[in-house]
Design a protein around this motif. Structure first.
Motif, short mmCIF file in Angstrom:
data_model
loop_
_atom_site.label_atom_id
_atom_site.label_comp_id
_atom_site.label_asym_id
_atom_site.label_seq_id
_atom_site.Cartn_x
_atom_site.Cartn_y
_atom_site.Cartn_z
N ILE A 277 -8.59 3.96 -13.25
CA ILE A 277 -9.92 4.53 -12.97
C ILE A 277 -10.15 5.81 -13.78
O ILE A 277 -11.19 5.98 -14.40
CB ILE A 277 -10.06 4.81 -11.46
CG1 ILE A 277 -10.08 3.49 -10.69
CG2 ILE A 277 -11.31 5.64 -11.16
CD1 ILE A 277 -9.95 3.60 -9.20
N PHE A 291 -9.60 7.38 -4.21
CA PHE A 291 -9.21 6.68 -2.98
C PHE A 291 -8.64 7.73 -2.03
O PHE A 291 -7.44 8.00 -2.00
CB PHE A 291 -8.18 5.59 -3.28
CG PHE A 291 -8.66 4.52 -4.22
CD1 PHE A 291 -10.01 4.21 -4.35
CD2 PHE A 291 -7.76 3.78 -4.97
CE1 PHE A 291 -10.46 3.22 -5.21
CE2 PHE A 291 -8.19 2.79 -5.84
CZ PHE A 291 -9.54 2.52 -5.96
N ALA A 292 -9.54 8.30 -1.27
CA ALA A 292 -9.23 9.57 -0.60
C ALA A 292 -8.64 9.41 0.79
O ALA A 292 -8.66 8.34 1.40
CB ALA A 292 -10.51 10.40 -0.52
N GLY A 297 -7.67 15.37 -0.78
CA GLY A 297 -6.42 15.65 -1.50
C GLY A 297 -5.23 14.91 -0.93
O GLY A 297 -4.20 14.78 -1.59
N GLY A 299 -1.96 13.79 0.35
CA GLY A 299 -0.62 14.40 0.33
C GLY A 299 -0.31 15.12 -0.97
O GLY A 299 0.85 15.26 -1.34
N GLU A 308 -5.01 9.24 -5.24
CA GLU A 308 -5.70 10.52 -5.03
C GLU A 308 -4.83 11.70 -5.46
O GLU A 308 -5.30 12.62 -6.14
CB GLU A 308 -6.07 10.67 -3.55
CG GLU A 308 -6.62 12.06 -3.25
CD GLU A 308 -7.39 12.18 -1.95
OE1 GLU A 308 -6.82 11.91 -0.89
OE2 GLU A 308 -8.58 12.58 -2.01
N ASN A 422 -8.77 -1.29 -5.91
CA ASN A 422 -8.24 -1.73 -4.62
C ASN A 422 -8.27 -0.60 -3.59
O ASN A 422 -7.24 -0.19 -3.05
CB ASN A 422 -6.81 -2.24 -4.80
CG ASN A 422 -6.74 -3.32 -5.86
OD1 ASN A 422 -7.64 -4.14 -5.97
ND2 ASN A 422 -5.69 -3.28 -6.68
N TRP A 423 -9.46 -0.15 -3.35
CA TRP A 423 -9.70 0.97 -2.42
C TRP A 423 -9.10 0.65 -1.05
O TRP A 423 -9.38 -0.43 -0.50
CB TRP A 423 -11.21 1.17 -2.32
CG TRP A 423 -11.69 2.18 -1.34
CD1 TRP A 423 -11.23 3.45 -1.18
CD2 TRP A 423 -12.76 1.99 -0.39
NE1 TRP A 423 -11.95 4.09 -0.20
CE2 TRP A 423 -12.87 3.22 0.31
CE3 TRP A 423 -13.61 0.94 -0.06
CZ2 TRP A 423 -13.82 3.40 1.31
CZ3 TRP A 423 -14.56 1.12 0.93
CH2 TRP A 423 -14.66 2.33 1.61
N CYS A 425 -6.21 -0.15 -0.23
CA CYS A 425 -5.34 -1.34 -0.19
C CYS A 425 -3.87 -1.04 -0.47
O CYS A 425 -3.13 -1.90 -0.92
CB CYS A 425 -5.85 -2.39 -1.15
SG CYS A 425 -7.46 -3.02 -0.69
N VAL A 427 -0.21 0.35 -1.67
CA VAL A 427 0.79 1.05 -2.47
C VAL A 427 0.54 0.88 -3.96
O VAL A 427 0.32 -0.23 -4.43
CB VAL A 427 2.18 0.49 -2.16
CG1 VAL A 427 3.25 1.30 -2.85
CG2 VAL A 427 2.39 0.47 -0.67
N SER A 428 0.59 1.96 -4.69
CA SER A 428 0.50 1.85 -6.13
C SER A 428 1.88 2.05 -6.73
O SER A 428 2.75 2.65 -6.13
CB SER A 428 -0.46 2.90 -6.69
OG SER A 428 0.13 4.16 -6.63
N GLN A 439 2.24 5.70 3.12
CA GLN A 439 0.83 6.02 2.99
C GLN A 439 -0.03 4.80 2.70
O GLN A 439 -1.23 4.93 2.51
CB GLN A 439 0.65 7.04 1.89
CG GLN A 439 1.22 8.38 2.32
CD GLN A 439 1.27 9.35 1.19
OE1 GLN A 439 0.71 9.11 0.15
NE2 GLN A 439 1.95 10.44 1.41
N1 AR6 Z 1 -6.58 3.13 -11.04
C1 AR6 Z 1 -6.94 1.93 -10.51
N2 AR6 Z 1 -6.34 1.40 -9.43
C2 AR6 Z 1 -5.34 2.09 -8.86
C3 AR6 Z 1 -4.92 3.34 -9.37
C4 AR6 Z 1 -5.58 3.85 -10.51
N3 AR6 Z 1 -5.25 5.00 -11.05
N4 AR6 Z 1 -3.90 3.78 -8.59
C5 AR6 Z 1 -3.72 2.85 -7.66
N5 AR6 Z 1 -4.56 1.83 -7.79
P1 AR6 Z 1 -3.95 4.06 -2.99
P2 AR6 Z 1 -5.62 3.89 -0.59
C6 AR6 Z 1 -4.70 0.62 -6.97
O1 AR6 Z 1 -2.82 3.58 -2.15
O2 AR6 Z 1 -5.00 2.61 -0.19
C7 AR6 Z 1 -3.52 8.72 -0.72
O3 AR6 Z 1 -2.41 9.33 -0.16
C8 AR6 Z 1 -3.37 0.02 -6.53
O4 AR6 Z 1 -3.52 -1.39 -6.45
O5 AR6 Z 1 -3.78 5.31 -3.77
O6 AR6 Z 1 -7.10 4.02 -0.46
C9 AR6 Z 1 -4.80 9.27 -0.17
O7 AR6 Z 1 -4.73 10.65 0.01
C10 AR6 Z 1 -3.17 0.62 -5.18
O8 AR6 Z 1 -2.33 -0.16 -4.36
O9 AR6 Z 1 -5.30 4.25 -2.11
C11 AR6 Z 1 -4.90 8.55 1.13
O10 AR6 Z 1 -4.11 9.13 2.12
C12 AR6 Z 1 -4.57 0.68 -4.64
O11 AR6 Z 1 -5.37 0.99 -5.78
C13 AR6 Z 1 -4.35 7.19 0.79
O12 AR6 Z 1 -3.52 7.38 -0.33
C14 AR6 Z 1 -4.79 1.69 -3.57
O13 AR6 Z 1 -4.36 2.95 -4.02
C15 AR6 Z 1 -5.45 6.25 0.42
O14 AR6 Z 1 -4.89 4.98 0.24
#
Ligand code: AR6
Length: 496
Positions: A277, A291-292, A297, A299, A308, A422-423, A425, A427-428, A439
Motif C-alpha cells: 500500500i 489498517f489501524a 498507531g 503497537g 500500521e 486485506n484490511w 485480516c 498476520v502479515s 495481533q
Molecule cells: N500492503 C498491503 N497489504 C498488507 C501490507 C502492506 N504493507 N501489510 C500487510 N498487508 P494487519 P489488521 C496485508 O494485520 O488485520 C496493527 O497492530 C496482509 O495480508 O496489519 O487490520 C494495528 O495497530 C495482512 O495479513 O492489519 C491493529 O492493531 C493484512 O494486510 C491491527 O494490526 C492485514 O494486515 C490491525 O490488524
C-alpha cells in the motif's frame, strides 16, 4: 469552510491578519517568533510557514488539551517544574530514565546491534539536536493542542518543525506518563464528564521491549527508522527547512447509508499482487489505508510490527497523532495529509525524498492516509464467525464508507482511488520484522474484500486492492469482480 473545530495551528483560530499572511505569502517577520525569520527557504509552492498561534506561550493542562506543554508535566525526576536538564551525553539521559523504566531493548540496540558509525552518529550528532529541539517546545509549540475528541469532527495542522519538536520530547519521554487511559473530560455539565482515552506517546515502552535481554529485530528496525527521521529532519531544520505541514483530521459518519436500498453498481477493482500500500504514496488522488487499531498507531511504541506499525515508522511524523487522537468509535476514522516518508522497510534512508514541488499551497505533500480500524475477531474460529453477523458487517461497511471518502474541511471533492487490501485480516509477513501474531484481527479476506467493494461503490470511489501475495486471493477476487460487474450487481445485491 468547515464548521468543525480546529486546533490553534490551523487558520480557524487565527485572526484575519494572520490568515492573510498565510494566504498571500506575506513574509513580514514577527520578531516574537523564529518561525517568521524573514528569509527562509520558501519554495514557489509553499507560500509561507504559518505562525504558531498565539505568539506567547500558554501554560494549560486540562481535559480537552493534550498536556504536553504544561509546566506541570515538564518535570525533572524530583518533580521540579522544569524540563529535565540533560547534558548532551546519552548515558545521563538513560540513567535518569532507567529509574522509572529499564530500557533493555534500547541499550541492546546500541551495544549489540548498531554498528560503530550508527552509534557515533547518534550520540555525537543526532541526540544533541533532539535535545535542543525538545527544549524549544514553548517557543515552537506555544499552545496546548486540542485533542481530536471522539464524536467531534476536528482537525489539527502542524508544521514539520512542530512535529519534530513534539517527537523529540516523546523520544526523550518528557511527556507525562499516560498509560493509555488518562483523565476525565472536564465539563461544566457533570453528566457529560467522561474518560478520554488516548494512546501513549512517550517512546519508553518501545525502549523497554527486548527478547531475552536483546533488542529484537523489529525494535531495531523501528529505532533505525526513528533515528533516521531525526537525523534527516534536524538537518533540514538547521538549513531553514521544516516548514512543510501535516494535517490530522477526525472524520465522523453522520448518516449511515441505506445499504439495503442502494442502487449503486459495484465497480472496478484493480487487483495488484505485488505492490504494498505504501508504495503507492504520492500518486495523485490515491488514498492509502492504514489498517489501524482503535488506538491510533496500535503497537508501534511496543511490540507490534504489522502494517500500521510499519507505516508509522517509515512515515515517522504519523507518530505525533498518538498525542492527540482519542480512541476511535465505530463511526469514526482519521485522515492525515502530508506525512512524509523518511525510511524504507529496513529503517534505512529512503531513496527518493519528496521535493517541495510536490507540496500543496499549504505545504503538505500529496500523501493521504486514512486510519481505519477493522473489528477484532481474534484467532479462534468461533469468535471469527461473528463477522458473518449482520451487525458486524454493517459496522465494517459503515466504517469503510466513511474512510473511503475523507473530508479535510478545505479540500474539494475528489475522485479517490482507495489503496487497500486485506484490511482486518490478520498476520502479515515481512522478513525485516518479527511478527506478533496475537495481533491478528481474524477477518475473512474474501468477506472483507466484498464489504470494501460495496463501500467503495457506495462512496463512488475506485478501489486498488493489494493482495499482499496471499496465495489464490488474486484469481478468486478477479473472478468475483467479473461476475458482479457482468451482472451489474448493486450494493443492495439486486441487479440493475
Ligand atoms: N500492503 C498491503 N497489504 C498488507 C501490507 C502492506 N504493507 N501489510 C500487510 N498487508 P494487519 P489488521 C496485508 O494485520 O488485520 C496493527 O497492530 C496482509 O495480508 O496489519 O487490520 C494495528 O495497530 C495482512 O495479513 O492489519 C491493529 O492493531 C493484512 O494486510 C491491527 O494490526 C492485514 O494486515 C490491525 O490488524
Amino acid at each position: 469552510k468547515s464548521t468543525s473545530k480546529t486546533n490553534g495551528y490551523d487558520t480557524d483560530e487565527m485572526d484575519e491578519a494572520e490568515i492573510n499572511m498565510m494566504t498571500n505569502g506575506n513574509t513580514t517577520p514577527n520578531s516574537q517568533n523564529p518561525e517568521d525569520a524573514p528569509e527562509r527557504n520558501i519554495t514557489k509552492n509553499v507560500k509561507r510557514s504559518p505562525t504558531p498561534f498565539p505568539p506567547d506561550y500558554i501554560d494549560c493542562w486540562d481535559s480537552t488539551h493534550t498536556p504536553v506543554f504544561s509546566s506541570k508535566c515538564i518535570y525533572d525526576e524530583k518533580g521540579r517544574r522544569e524540563i529535565i536538564t540533560m547534558d548532551q551525553n546519552s548515558n545521563s539521559i538513560i540513567k535518569k530514565h532507567s529509574k522509572f523504566c529499564r530500557f533493555r531493548g534500547f541499550h541492546s540496540f546500541f551495544n549489540d546491534v548498531a554498528n560503530a558509525s550508527e552509534v557515533e552518529d547518534f550520540f555525537l550528532r543526532t541526540l544533541p539536536k533532539i535535545i535542543d529541539l525538545a527544549l524549544r517546545i514553548p517557543e515552537i509549540c506555544p499552545k496546548p493542542i486540542r485533542i481530536l475528541l471522539a464524536r467531534e469532527e476536528s482537525q489539527i495542522t502542524l508544521t514539520q518543525l512542530q512535529i519534530a519538536c513534539l517527537l523529540s520530547n516523546a523520544f526523550l519521554c518528557t511527556f507525562p506518563l499516560q498509560g493509555g487511559i488518562l483523565w476525565s473530560h472536564s465539563s461544566t455539565d457533570e453528566k457529560k464528564k467522561r474518560r478520554v482515552i488516548i494512546p501513549e506517546s512517550n517512546f519508553d515502552r518501545l525502549y523497554a521491549v527486548h527478547y531475552k535481554g536483546k533488542c529484537s529485530k523489529s525494535v531495531a528496525a523501528k529505532l533505525r527508522c526513528i533515528l533516521h527521521y531525526f537525523d534527516t529532519i534536524t538537518t533540514r531544520i538547521e538549513g531553514g527547512g521544516g516548514e512543510g505541514k501535516v494535517t490530522f483530521r477526525r472524520n465522523i459518519l453522520e448518516r449511515e447509508p441505506q445499504w439495503t436500498e442502494s442502487r449503486k453498481v459495484i465497480g472496478e477493482m484493480v487487483i495488484d499482487e505485488e505492490s504494498l500500500i505504501e508504495d503507492c504514496t504520492g500518486k495523485e488522488k490515491y488514498l492509502e489505508m492504514d489498517f489501524a487499531n482503535r488506538m491510533i498507531g496500535g503497537g508501534v511504541l511496543g511490540k507490534g510490527c504489522i502494517q500500521e506499525e510499519i507505516r508509522f515508522c517509515i512515515n515517522t511524523e504519523l507518530l505525533v497523532s498518538t498525542l492527540f487522537t482519542e480512541r476511535f468509535e465505530d463511526h469514526e476514522c482519521a485522515v492525515i495529509k502530508g506525512a512524509e516518508r523518511f525510511s524504507n522497510y529496513s529503517g534505512e534512508e529512503e531513496d527518493e525524498e519528496d521535493t517541495d514541488e510536490d507540496r500543496d499551497e499549504q505545504g503538505r505533500i500529496e500523501t493521504w492516509i486514512v486510519a481505519l480500524d477493522a473489528m477484532y475477531f481474534g484467532r479462534d474460529s468461533s469468535s471469527q464467525k461473528k463477522q458473518l453477523q449482520k451487525s458486524s458487517m454493517l459496522r465494517e461497511l459503515n466504517k469503510a464508507r466513511l474512510g473511503f471518502q475523507p473530508c479535510l474541511g478545505d479540500t474539494e471533492d475528489r475522485q479517490w482511488c482507495v489503496v487497500t487490501g486485506n484490511w482486518g485480516c490478520g498476520v502479515s509477513l515481512h522478513s525485516s520484522f518479527i511478527i506478533n501474531t496475537d495481533q491478528a484481527f481474524g477477518g475473512y479476506q474474501d468477506l472483507k474484500a466484498v464489504l470494501q467493494l460495496m463501500a467503495a461503490a457506495e462512496a463512488e470511489v475506485k478501489i486498488w486492492y493489494c493482495t499482499f501475495g496471499v496465495p489464490g486471493l488474486a484469481p478468486s477476487l478477479k473472478e468475483l469482480v467479473n461476475v458482479l460487474k457482468k451482472n451489474r450487481i448493486t450494493v443492495s445485491c439486486g441487479k440493475l
